[in-house]
Write a protein that holds these residues in place. Structure first.
Motif, PDB file in Angstrom:
ATOM      1  N   GLU A  88       2.291   3.985  20.715  1.00 49.76           N
ATOM      2  CA  GLU A  88       3.373   4.947  20.522  1.00 49.76           C
ATOM      3  C   GLU A  88       3.953   4.739  19.127  1.00 49.76           C
ATOM      4  O   GLU A  88       4.191   3.596  18.722  1.00 49.76           O
ATOM      5  N   SER A  89       4.145   5.809  18.383  1.00 46.67           N
ATOM      6  CA  SER A  89       4.688   5.715  17.028  1.00 46.67           C
ATOM      7  C   SER A  89       6.108   6.255  16.994  1.00 46.67           C
ATOM      8  O   SER A  89       6.402   7.292  17.605  1.00 46.67           O
ATOM      9  N   ARG A  90       6.970   5.557  16.254  1.00 48.12           N
ATOM     10  CA  ARG A  90       8.350   6.000  16.098  1.00 48.12           C
ATOM     11  C   ARG A  90       8.729   5.923  14.626  1.00 48.12           C
ATOM     12  O   ARG A  90       8.263   5.052  13.896  1.00 48.12           O
ATOM     13  N   ARG A  91       9.611   6.828  14.237  1.00 47.01           N
ATOM     14  CA  ARG A  91      10.110   6.833  12.860  1.00 47.01           C
ATOM     15  C   ARG A  91      11.607   7.084  12.884  1.00 47.01           C
ATOM     16  O   ARG A  91      12.089   7.929  13.630  1.00 47.01           O
ATOM     17  N   GLN A  92      12.332   6.310  12.087  1.00 49.58           N
ATOM     18  CA  GLN A  92      13.775   6.504  11.974  1.00 49.58           C
ATOM     19  C   GLN A  92      14.219   6.203  10.549  1.00 49.58           C
ATOM     20  O   GLN A  92      13.712   5.261   9.921  1.00 49.58           O
ATOM     21  N   ALA A  93      15.141   6.982  10.034  1.00 51.32           N
ATOM     22  CA  ALA A  93      15.668   6.773   8.693  1.00 51.32           C
ATOM     23  C   ALA A  93      16.907   5.885   8.751  1.00 51.32           C
ATOM     24  O   ALA A  93      17.683   5.936   9.708  1.00 51.32           O
ATOM     25  N   ALA A  94      17.085   5.046   7.732  1.00 51.61           N
ATOM     26  CA  ALA A  94      18.254   4.167   7.672  1.00 51.61           C
ATOM     27  C   ALA A  94      18.419   3.670   6.248  1.00 51.61           C
ATOM     28  O   ALA A  94      17.453   3.581   5.481  1.00 51.61           O
ATOM     29  N   PHE A  95      19.650   3.356   5.875  1.00 53.04           N
ATOM     30  CA  PHE A  95      19.885   2.697   4.601  1.00 53.04           C
ATOM     31  C   PHE A  95      19.363   1.266   4.695  1.00 53.04           C
ATOM     32  O   PHE A  95      19.210   0.714   5.796  1.00 53.04           O
ATOM     33  N   LEU A  96      19.102   0.647   3.550  1.00 52.42           N
ATOM     34  CA  LEU A  96      18.449  -0.652   3.519  1.00 52.42           C
ATOM     35  C   LEU A  96      19.170  -1.683   4.380  1.00 52.42           C
ATOM     36  O   LEU A  96      18.541  -2.410   5.152  1.00 52.42           O
ATOM     37  N   ASP A  97      20.503  -1.758   4.277  1.00 55.06           N
ATOM     38  CA  ASP A  97      21.228  -2.777   5.024  1.00 55.06           C
ATOM     39  C   ASP A  97      21.335  -2.460   6.513  1.00 55.06           C
ATOM     40  O   ASP A  97      21.783  -3.293   7.302  1.00 55.06           O
ATOM     41  N   GLU A  98      20.905  -1.262   6.915  1.00 49.60           N
ATOM     42  CA  GLU A  98      20.921  -0.881   8.327  1.00 49.60           C
ATOM     43  C   GLU A  98      19.589  -1.160   9.020  1.00 49.60           C
ATOM     44  O   GLU A  98      19.501  -1.081  10.251  1.00 49.60           O
ATOM     45  N   ILE A  99      18.561  -1.485   8.238  1.00 53.52           N
ATOM     46  CA  ILE A  99      17.221  -1.664   8.814  1.00 53.52           C
ATOM     47  C   ILE A  99      17.188  -2.731   9.917  1.00 53.52           C
ATOM     48  O   ILE A  99      16.585  -2.506  10.977  1.00 53.52           O
ATOM     49  N   PRO A 100      17.821  -3.909   9.729  1.00 51.10           N
ATOM     50  CA  PRO A 100      17.810  -4.883  10.829  1.00 51.10           C
ATOM     51  C   PRO A 100      18.403  -4.340  12.126  1.00 51.10           C
ATOM     52  O   PRO A 100      17.899  -4.625  13.215  1.00 51.10           O
ATOM     53  N   ASP A 101      19.469  -3.544  12.026  1.00 58.53           N
ATOM     54  CA  ASP A 101      20.089  -2.973  13.223  1.00 58.53           C
ATOM     55  C   ASP A 101      19.146  -1.994  13.913  1.00 58.53           C
ATOM     56  O   ASP A 101      19.074  -1.955  15.152  1.00 58.53           O
ATOM     57  N   VAL A 102      18.414  -1.206  13.132  1.00 56.36           N
ATOM     58  CA  VAL A 102      17.483  -0.240  13.710  1.00 56.36           C
ATOM     59  C   VAL A 102      16.338  -0.960  14.418  1.00 56.36           C
ATOM     60  O   VAL A 102      15.980  -0.630  15.560  1.00 56.36           O
ATOM     61  N   ILE A 103      15.752  -1.950  13.758  1.00 56.69           N
ATOM     62  CA  ILE A 103      14.649  -2.696  14.376  1.00 56.69           C
ATOM     63  C   ILE A 103      15.142  -3.417  15.631  1.00 56.69           C
ATOM     64  O   ILE A 103      14.466  -3.435  16.664  1.00 56.69           O
ATOM     65  N   ALA A 104      16.333  -4.010  15.554  1.00 59.24           N
ATOM     66  CA  ALA A 104      16.894  -4.729  16.701  1.00 59.24           C
ATOM     67  C   ALA A 104      17.134  -3.784  17.871  1.00 59.24           C
ATOM     68  O   ALA A 104      16.876  -4.123  19.037  1.00 59.24           O
ATOM     69  N   LEU A 105      17.633  -2.589  17.581  1.00 54.52           N
ATOM     70  CA  LEU A 105      17.899  -1.616  18.643  1.00 54.52           C
ATOM     71  C   LEU A 105      16.625  -1.282  19.405  1.00 54.52           C
ATOM     72  O   LEU A 105      16.602  -1.293  20.644  1.00 54.52           O
ATOM     73  N   HIS A 106      15.554  -0.995  18.692  1.00 54.02           N
ATOM     74  CA  HIS A 106      14.278  -0.690  19.350  1.00 54.02           C
ATOM     75  C   HIS A 106      13.654  -1.955  19.953  1.00 54.02           C
ATOM     76  O   HIS A 106      13.023  -1.900  21.012  1.00 54.02           O
ATOM     77  N   GLY A 107      13.848  -3.071  19.275  1.00 52.72           N
ATOM     78  CA  GLY A 107      13.227  -4.316  19.710  1.00 52.72           C
ATOM     79  C   GLY A 107      13.757  -4.859  21.016  1.00 52.72           C
ATOM     80  O   GLY A 107      13.053  -5.590  21.720  1.00 52.72           O
ATOM     81  N   ARG A 108      14.981  -4.523  21.368  1.00 52.53           N
ATOM     82  CA  ARG A 108      15.569  -5.056  22.608  1.00 52.53           C
ATOM     83  C   ARG A 108      14.886  -4.516  23.858  1.00 52.53           C
ATOM     84  O   ARG A 108      15.087  -5.050  24.954  1.00 52.53           O
ATOM     85  N   TYR A 109      14.084  -3.474  23.705  1.00 52.55           N
ATOM     86  CA  TYR A 109      13.338  -2.937  24.835  1.00 52.55           C
ATOM     87  C   TYR A 109      11.897  -3.436  24.814  1.00 52.55           C
ATOM     88  O   TYR A 109      11.041  -2.893  25.526  1.00 52.55           O
ATOM     89  N   SER A 110      11.641  -4.459  24.017  1.00 48.88           N
ATOM     90  CA  SER A 110      10.316  -5.058  23.909  1.00 48.88           C
ATOM     91  C   SER A 110      10.364  -6.509  24.373  1.00 48.88           C
ATOM     92  O   SER A 110      11.422  -7.128  24.385  1.00 48.88           O
ATOM     93  N   ASP A 111       9.223  -7.032  24.736  1.00 51.77           N
ATOM     94  CA  ASP A 111       9.123  -8.448  25.104  1.00 51.77           C
ATOM     95  C   ASP A 111       8.873  -9.320  23.884  1.00 51.77           C
ATOM     96  O   ASP A 111       9.142 -10.513  23.905  1.00 51.77           O
ATOM     97  N   LEU A 112       8.323  -8.710  22.833  1.00 49.53           N
ATOM     98  CA  LEU A 112       7.995  -9.440  21.616  1.00 49.53           C
ATOM     99  C   LEU A 112       8.064  -8.473  20.444  1.00 49.53           C
ATOM    100  O   LEU A 112       7.500  -7.385  20.496  1.00 49.53           O
ATOM    101  N   VAL A 113       8.767  -8.893  19.386  1.00 48.39           N
ATOM    102  CA  VAL A 113       8.906  -8.076  18.185  1.00 48.39           C
ATOM    103  C   VAL A 113       8.065  -8.710  17.083  1.00 48.39           C
ATOM    104  O   VAL A 113       8.193  -9.910  16.803  1.00 48.39           O
ATOM    105  N   ILE A 114       7.208  -7.917  16.456  1.00 52.51           N
ATOM    106  CA  ILE A 114       6.263  -8.427  15.461  1.00 52.51           C
ATOM    107  C   ILE A 114       6.686  -7.937  14.079  1.00 52.51           C
ATOM    108  O   ILE A 114       6.678  -6.732  13.812  1.00 52.51           O
TER     109      ILE A 114
END
Length: 280
Positions: A88-114
């Motif tokens: 499954e592919s996902r795309r989201q726009a964010a300012f540079l300092d927001e990138i960790p929050d975006v990855i974390a938001l999606h990552g919390r529904y995963s068992d492992l973040v790569i």
């Protein structure tokens, strides 16, 4: 027990293809669902400059960001097709300092973040500071893949860094799907403290016994060295023993202290040569 939901960071770096290859191999290994996430960095332009930019310039920038996203996602989906993995592919726009929050938001529904290690010779590479922010905030185990790539079938020879901390205990539990499949697991204690509040009377023995009850072939080792930094010693020991995956807790001390004074997590992230599975 296994990882059934994986998320891999996509970008336009030279290392992305190797990171995706590792993620696809894990999806096959654990029969897992794999999500590829591309965070499109927005340009942060002062308002007085933005007002001077014409519509044509803004359109060109938008088109360039769209093309880069489509290139990264297309490459990911093509690699998955060749590997026979449904993704499954996902795309989201964010300012540079927001990138960790975006990855974390999606990552919390995963068992492992790569995620990928920063390559200082690649300007498209995500700064290490943002990767570390993600590691601290996601609440899931993070597998860091070196920019040189991961060894084929990595996870056969594992070094588990153990210091008796909450973070180390979390990492050991989070890594069980890897540990149970490994040919050998070496529990490494560096400069251990014996007794209450430390590593026990025999450093590493208690966690090795606990893992053995899960069917993990674990061997306790400890080493004392006052001259060599802990991270450097761990990397050297891992290389000598043919380690292809390291597992450890991240940021036993405060992140600010590690950034100012240096620390195991910070040094390993910069100098890693094999994948790191880290939990905080």
């Amino acid at each position: 027990m296994g990882y059934k939901n994986l998320l891999v960071q996509l970008d336009t770096t030279r290392a992305c293809q190797k990171r995706v290859a590792a993620a696809l191999e894990l999806a096959q290994r654990f029969d897992a669902h794999l999500v590829g996430l591309y965070v499109s960095p927005e340009l942060s332009v002062p308002s007085f400059i933005e007002a001077q930019l014409g519509e044509e310039v803004r359109t060109m920038q938008l088109n360039l960001r769209r093309e880069r996203a489509e290139e990264a996602i297309g490459s990911f989906e093509e690699a998955a097709r060749k590997a026979g993995v449904t993704v499954e592919s996902r795309r989201q726009a964010a300012f540079l300092d927001e990138i960790p929050d975006v990855i974390a938001l999606h990552g919390r529904y995963s068992d492992l973040v790569i995620l990928g290690q920063q390559d200082e010779d690649d300007e498209e590479s995500l700064p290490s500071s943002l990767t570390e922010e993600t590691l601290l905030s996601v609440g899931r185990p993070v597998l860091m893949v070196p920019y040189i790539g991961a060894p084929e079938g990595f996870g056969r020879q594992i070094t588990l860094g153990w210091d008796g901390s909450r973070e180390a205990a979390r990492a050991a539990s989070d890594a069980l799907p890897f540990l149970k499949r490994a040919d050998a697991v070496r529990v490494l204690c560096v400069n251990p403290k014996r007794g209450i509040g430390g590593h026990g009377e025999e450093p590493g023995a208690d966690i090795a016994l606990s893992l053995a009850r899960h069917g993990v072939k674990a061997e306790a080792q400890h080493v004392v060295s006052r001259e060599v930094e802990v991270a450097d010693l761990m990397l050297s020991r891992a290389a000598d023993q043919g380690t292809d995956l390291m597992v450890l807790g991240a940021y036993g001390h405060s992140r600010m202290r590690e950034l100012i004074m240096g620390g195991v997590t910070h040094t390993l992230l910069r100098n890693m040569t094999v994948p790191l599975l880290m939990s905080h």
